[in-house]
Design an enzyme around this catalytic site. Sequence first.
Site, PDB file in Angstrom:
ATOM      1  N   ASP A   1       0.819  -1.217   0.000  1.00 32.33           N
ATOM      2  CA  ASP A   1       0.000   0.000   0.000  1.00 32.33           C
ATOM      3  C   ASP A   1       0.850   1.264   0.000  1.00 32.33           C
ATOM      4  O   ASP A   1       2.069   1.219   0.193  1.00 32.33           O
ATOM      5  CB  ASP A   1      -0.958  -0.006   1.203  1.00 32.33           C
ATOM      6  CG  ASP A   1      -0.275  -0.402   2.515  1.00 32.33           C
ATOM      7  OD1 ASP A   1       0.960  -0.428   2.556  1.00 32.33           O
ATOM      8  OD2 ASP A   1      -0.987  -0.689   3.482  1.00 32.33           O
TER       9      ASP A   1
ATOM     10  N   ASN B   1      -7.854  -2.768  14.147  1.00 30.75           N
ATOM     11  CA  ASN B   1      -9.226  -3.124  13.766  1.00 30.75           C
ATOM     12  C   ASN B   1      -9.264  -4.313  12.802  1.00 30.75           C
ATOM     13  O   ASN B   1     -10.281  -4.589  12.193  1.00 30.75           O
ATOM     14  CB  ASN B   1      -9.932  -1.911  13.134  1.00 30.75           C
ATOM     15  CG  ASN B   1      -9.211  -1.406  11.889  1.00 30.75           C
ATOM     16  OD1 ASN B   1      -8.254  -2.029  11.436  1.00 30.75           O
ATOM     17  ND2 ASN B   1      -9.671  -0.296  11.351  1.00 30.75           N
TER      18      ASN B   1
ATOM     19  N   HIS C   1      -7.392  -4.673  10.054  1.00 32.16           N
ATOM     20  CA  HIS C   1      -7.122  -4.410   8.629  1.00 32.16           C
ATOM     21  C   HIS C   1      -5.792  -5.033   8.208  1.00 32.16           C
ATOM     22  O   HIS C   1      -4.878  -5.211   9.008  1.00 32.16           O
ATOM     23  CB  HIS C   1      -7.199  -2.916   8.296  1.00 32.16           C
ATOM     24  CG  HIS C   1      -6.056  -2.061   8.743  1.00 32.16           C
ATOM     25  ND1 HIS C   1      -6.223  -0.966   9.567  1.00 32.16           N
ATOM     26  CD2 HIS C   1      -4.740  -2.105   8.464  1.00 32.16           C
ATOM     27  CE1 HIS C   1      -5.056  -0.382   9.758  1.00 32.16           C
ATOM     28  NE2 HIS C   1      -4.126  -1.059   9.108  1.00 32.16           N
TER      29      HIS C   1
ATOM     30  N   GLU D   1      -9.642  -1.756   5.064  1.00 27.81           N
ATOM     31  CA  GLU D   1     -10.324  -1.446   6.317  1.00 27.81           C
ATOM     32  C   GLU D   1     -11.591  -2.288   6.458  1.00 27.81           C
ATOM     33  O   GLU D   1     -12.119  -2.801   5.468  1.00 27.81           O
ATOM     34  CB  GLU D   1     -10.695   0.038   6.320  1.00 27.81           C
ATOM     35  CG  GLU D   1      -9.496   0.984   6.330  1.00 27.81           C
ATOM     36  CD  GLU D   1      -8.880   1.170   7.714  1.00 27.81           C
ATOM     37  OE1 GLU D   1      -8.905   0.219   8.526  1.00 27.81           O
ATOM     38  OE2 GLU D   1      -8.368   2.269   7.980  1.00 27.81           O
TER      39      GLU D   1
HETATM   40  C1  GLP Z   1      -0.597   0.453   8.594  1.00 29.49           C
HETATM   41  C2  GLP Z   1      -0.226  -0.387   7.369  1.00 29.49           C
HETATM   42  C3  GLP Z   1      -0.474  -1.865   7.623  1.00 29.49           C
HETATM   43  C4  GLP Z   1       0.121  -2.272   8.950  1.00 29.49           C
HETATM   44  C5  GLP Z   1      -0.536  -1.488  10.062  1.00 29.49           C
HETATM   45  C6  GLP Z   1      -0.062  -1.878  11.440  1.00 29.49           C
HETATM   46  O1  GLP Z   1      -1.941   0.741   8.666  1.00 29.49           O
HETATM   47  N1  GLP Z   1      -0.944  -0.001   6.207  1.00 29.49           N
HETATM   48  O2  GLP Z   1       0.080  -2.608   6.551  1.00 29.49           O
HETATM   49  O3  GLP Z   1      -0.056  -3.650   9.156  1.00 29.49           O
HETATM   50  O4  GLP Z   1      -0.234  -0.125   9.835  1.00 29.49           O
HETATM   51  O5  GLP Z   1       1.099  -1.184  11.758  1.00 29.49           O
HETATM   52  P1  GLP Z   1       2.029  -1.521  12.978  1.00 29.49           P
HETATM   53  O6  GLP Z   1       2.798  -2.728  12.588  1.00 29.49           O
HETATM   54  O7  GLP Z   1       2.919  -0.298  13.101  1.00 29.49           O
HETATM   55  O8  GLP Z   1       1.161  -1.728  14.157  1.00 29.49           O
END
Ligand code: GLP
Length: 243
Positions: A67, A136, A138, A143
Amino acid sequence: MRIIATKNYDEMSRAAASLIAAQVLQKPDSVLGLATGSSPIGAYKKLIQWYQAGALDFSACSTLNLDEYVGLTPDNDQSYAYFMRQNLFDHINIKPENLNIPDGTNPDAAGECARYDRVIEAFGGADLQLLGIGRNGHIGFNEPGSVFVRGTNCVQLTQSTIDANKRFFAREEDVPRKAYTMGIGGIMMARRVVLVACGEDKAEAVAKTVSGPITPEVPASILQLHRDFVLIADEAALSQLEK
Ligand code: GLP
């Protein structure tokens, strides 16, 4: 589904890096699906160490990132293109022409999503897709919603995600509200999916992913249907799993 329970972030990172390293050793021209966020950083550090020690060669690999924020240029230090260069690509011998990530600067959302889907389809999906998970549930930036979206899509980020990601920006207003993300179909196309999760704030999402109903309200729950899904999580992230 296989669950690898680890004591802490470091062990989780080593286990994830080991799977990625094994993938590259077995198939030097692997397509690696990569993720951003704090969860995969430790795994990237290990891969860099092993590369520097001469144990890994990424010269024939390609990458497919999940992404990118809409509106951020690759040189913006909050863009995912920048994150990937800083945390992995600049430190290994991967070829710049083999790197793929949605182009956040393309204002034509439909065109950019179609272009990225063509890239994913040309590869036939990733050999191994690394994922983190949002609080959440995702994955990528898919989402919670009423349907699983198959293709790359432009999403409106939820307040929960904006809140979780604002720590990286000077002000909450600076967090982009939209992102391009590989869809659920692109993720599920990967031959193997490896999800890393650490910490108590991921426990509920992890429990719902592993044993909740398969529903687009918890996008990661679809991974229950993947034939090679590996969850690597620390004790805190696994704490809400039914014993
Ligand atoms: C962002 C990214 C996700 C990732 C999420 C969790 O939203 N788009 O790909 O998994 O953050 O991030 P973290 O690993 O910092 O908790």
